[in-house]
Design an enzyme around this catalytic site. Structure first.
Site, PDB file in Angstrom:
ATOM      1  N   CYS A  70       1.062  -1.032   0.097  1.00 28.96           N
ATOM      2  CA  CYS A  70       0.436   0.295   0.151  1.00 28.96           C
ATOM      3  C   CYS A  70       1.263   1.197   0.170  1.00 28.96           C
ATOM      4  CB  CYS A  70      -0.789  -0.033   1.125  1.00 28.96           C
ATOM      5  SG  CYS A  70       0.641  -0.067   2.695  1.00 28.96           S
TER       6      CYS A  70
ATOM      7  N   HIS B 111       5.704  -4.798   8.827  1.00 26.91           N
ATOM      8  CA  HIS B 111       5.426  -6.394   9.075  1.00 26.91           C
ATOM      9  C   HIS B 111       5.720  -7.428   8.143  1.00 26.91           C
ATOM     10  CE1 HIS B 111       3.328  -5.635  13.212  1.00 26.91           C
ATOM     11  NE2 HIS B 111       4.420  -5.203  12.760  1.00 26.91           N
TER      12      HIS B 111
ATOM     13  N   HIS C 207       3.626   1.537  11.723  1.00 27.73           N
ATOM     14  CA  HIS C 207       2.406   1.453  12.565  1.00 27.73           C
ATOM     15  C   HIS C 207       2.436   2.882  13.097  1.00 27.73           C
ATOM     16  CE1 HIS C 207       4.393  -2.397  11.082  1.00 27.73           C
ATOM     17  NE2 HIS C 207       3.156  -2.470  11.001  1.00 27.73           N
TER      18      HIS C 207
ATOM     19  N   HIS D 110      -0.674  -4.905  19.427  1.00 35.82           N
ATOM     20  CA  HIS D 110      -0.227  -4.129  18.555  1.00 35.82           C
ATOM     21  C   HIS D 110       0.143  -3.069  18.021  1.00 35.82           C
ATOM     22  CE1 HIS D 110      -0.640  -2.934  13.525  1.00 35.82           C
ATOM     23  NE2 HIS D 110      -0.103  -4.527  13.243  1.00 35.82           N
TER      24      HIS D 110
ATOM     25  N   GLU E 217       0.131  -0.241  16.271  1.00 37.89           N
ATOM     26  CA  GLU E 217      -0.696   0.729  15.910  1.00 37.89           C
ATOM     27  C   GLU E 217      -1.291   1.316  17.511  1.00 37.89           C
ATOM     28  OE1 GLU E 217      -2.662   0.302  12.937  1.00 37.89           O
ATOM     29  OE2 GLU E 217      -4.031   1.486  13.170  1.00 37.89           O
TER      30      GLU E 217
ATOM     31  N   CYS F 193      -8.037   1.960   6.647  1.00 39.51           N
ATOM     32  CA  CYS F 193      -8.226   2.565   5.474  1.00 39.51           C
ATOM     33  C   CYS F 193      -8.148   1.677   4.216  1.00 39.51           C
ATOM     34  CB  CYS F 193      -6.279   2.331   5.033  1.00 39.51           C
ATOM     35  SG  CYS F 193      -5.664   0.770   5.436  1.00 39.51           S
TER      36      CYS F 193
ATOM     37  N   SER G  92      -1.263  -7.936  11.219  1.00 39.97           N
ATOM     38  CA  SER G  92      -2.872  -7.881  11.515  1.00 39.97           C
ATOM     39  C   SER G  92      -3.208  -7.920   9.531  1.00 39.97           C
ATOM     40  CB  SER G  92      -2.954  -5.946  11.991  1.00 39.97           C
ATOM     41  OG  SER G  92      -4.123  -6.396  12.045  1.00 39.97           O
ATOM     42  N   ASN G  93      -3.268  -7.470   8.741  1.00 37.84           N
ATOM     43  CA  ASN G  93      -3.955  -6.863   8.126  1.00 37.84           C
ATOM     44  C   ASN G  93      -3.880  -8.095   7.081  1.00 37.84           C
ATOM     45  OD1 ASN G  93      -2.399  -5.962   4.649  1.00 37.84           O
ATOM     46  ND2 ASN G  93      -1.601  -5.556   6.489  1.00 37.84           N
TER      47      ASN G  93
ATOM     48  N   SER H 207       1.919  -5.350   3.435  1.00 35.04           N
ATOM     49  CA  SER H 207       3.804  -5.161   3.027  1.00 35.04           C
ATOM     50  C   SER H 207       4.103  -6.117   3.125  1.00 35.04           C
ATOM     51  CB  SER H 207       4.081  -4.706   5.122  1.00 35.04           C
ATOM     52  OG  SER H 207       3.083  -6.290   5.699  1.00 35.04           O
TER      53      SER H 207
HETATM   54  S1  SF4 Z   1      -2.884   2.335   7.315  1.00 38.37           S
HETATM   55 FE1  SF4 Z   1      -1.487   0.969   6.803  1.00 38.37          FE
HETATM   56  S2  SF4 Z   1      -2.252  -0.499   5.633  1.00 38.37           S
HETATM   57 FE2  SF4 Z   1      -3.398   1.214   5.372  1.00 38.37          FE
HETATM   58  S3  SF4 Z   1      -2.329   2.536   3.600  1.00 38.37           S
HETATM   59 FE3  SF4 Z   1      -1.534   2.991   5.918  1.00 38.37          FE
HETATM   60  S4  SF4 Z   1       0.389   1.394   5.557  1.00 38.37           S
HETATM   61 FE4  SF4 Z   1      -0.644   1.174   4.797  1.00 38.37          FE
END
Ligand code: SF4
Length: 316
Positions: free
Chosen positions: A17, A46, A79, A129, A131, A200, A229-230, A273
């Protein structure tokens, strides 16, 4: 020997991303500008492949700031970090660059704004986590109530049920979060939420693409790290969408080929990631065992890009 036919359905969007892309660029540019070693607090993103690559170029990964010397630059991961971390870096007069994704910073700002307006914060996210730690660390200790499940919503005991606001982690399951938000708003009708949810665009798009792929396949492989996580959410979304076998793999060597015996259609995606080179590696591994046809299943086109901080754009 004839290889059995197999169709690989490649979800799009998948993989990197804009926030991950920016964070990796920040480390690479810092190494170019200031030379090695550059310290990075926590894995920048990650993914072991990404971290190992940057380590080879001279990045040193540490968990806490006190492991960084005073005379080398330090970068904070995508994060996000608690407020105490840049404060301590400034106190020590360290040269630091914050690679927090701008979409995570946006959530930090929301939390601070609501708190300043006298609202108690509820954060929907995963305990432990980075974040979550970073977001909760924007406010004084104990100011944020963490909610992970529907059961948590039923049991929390806020100071004033009419003075609440919620924020979410950016990488949650869109569907599970919608259920938690519904439970929150039904228990606390005056709770204030984000204008647009905090999950996001990249998380949302990758989950949507997996849903489109998952219905008609024998198996789904998600390339990603066990602490991503994602990526873990993509496996869950695949299962919830009806795919009986959905697995997280870090690389081609993790694939359980016995479990895929007899499969004729496999879905493939990657967490935010995971680099595309790992997708290519997995496709190659399939080609060694199957007569592969690749079909792209595209549900969105992404064009988001984030600038790197000014300190790195300016000449040394
Ligand atoms: S919040 Fe995390 S998954 Fe979403 S764009 Fe930013 S780094 Fe990527």
């Amino acid at each position: 020997m004839n290889k059995p036919p197999l169709t690989l359905f490649l979800a799009a969007p998948r993989g990197f991303c804009a926030g991950v892309d920016r964070a990796i660029k920040i480390v690479e540019m810092a190494l170019e500008k200031w030379g090695a070693p550059v310290y990075v607090r926590h894995e920048i993103v990650h993914n072991k492949y990404v971290v190992d690559n940057l380590r080879d170029k001279g990045a040193v990964f540490v968990e806490e700031l006190d492991e960084c010397p005073d005379d080398r630059p330090v970068i904070f991961s995508a994060h996000g970090v608690p407020k105490s971390v840049p404060a301590e870096a400034a106190r020590r007069e360290l040269l630091f660059v914050d690679a927090t994704c701008p979409l995570v910073s946006k959530v930090h700002i929301e939390a601070e704004r609501h708190y300043a307006n006298g609202l108690q914060m509820v954060k929907i996210g995963h305990a432990g986590h980075p974040e979550t730690l970073g977001t909760m660390g924007q406010l004084p200790e104990g100011a944020v109530i963490l909610v992970e499940t529907l059961e948590d919503v039923a049991s929390i005991d806020p100071r004033n049920p009419d003075k609440l606001a919620f924020i979410t982690q950016t990488t949650l399951s869109v569907d599970d979060t919608a259920d938690i938000v519904e439970a929150l708003t039904s228990r606390f009708p005056n709770i204030v939420g984000p204008h647009k949810e905090d999950i996001c665009y990249a998380t949302t798009n990758r989950q949507q693409a997996v849903k489109a792929v998952a219905r008609d396949i024998d198996a789904l492989l998600v390339i990603g790290a066990p602490n991503s996580s994602n990526s873990k959410r993509l496996v869950e979304v695949g299962r919830a969408a009806g795919c009986g076998y959905a697995q997280l793999v870090q690389r081609a060597t993790d694939i359980d080929w016995r479990a895929l015996r007899g499969a004729r259609s496999v879905g493939l995606t990657a967490g935010a990631s995971a680099p595309e080179v790992l997708i290519d590696e997995v496709i190659d591994a399939f080609r060694q065992r199957f007569e592969v046809t690749v079909e792209i299943v595209e549900t969105a086109v992404e064009s988001v890009e984030f600038k790197v901080p000014r300190a790195l754009r300016e000449p040394a």
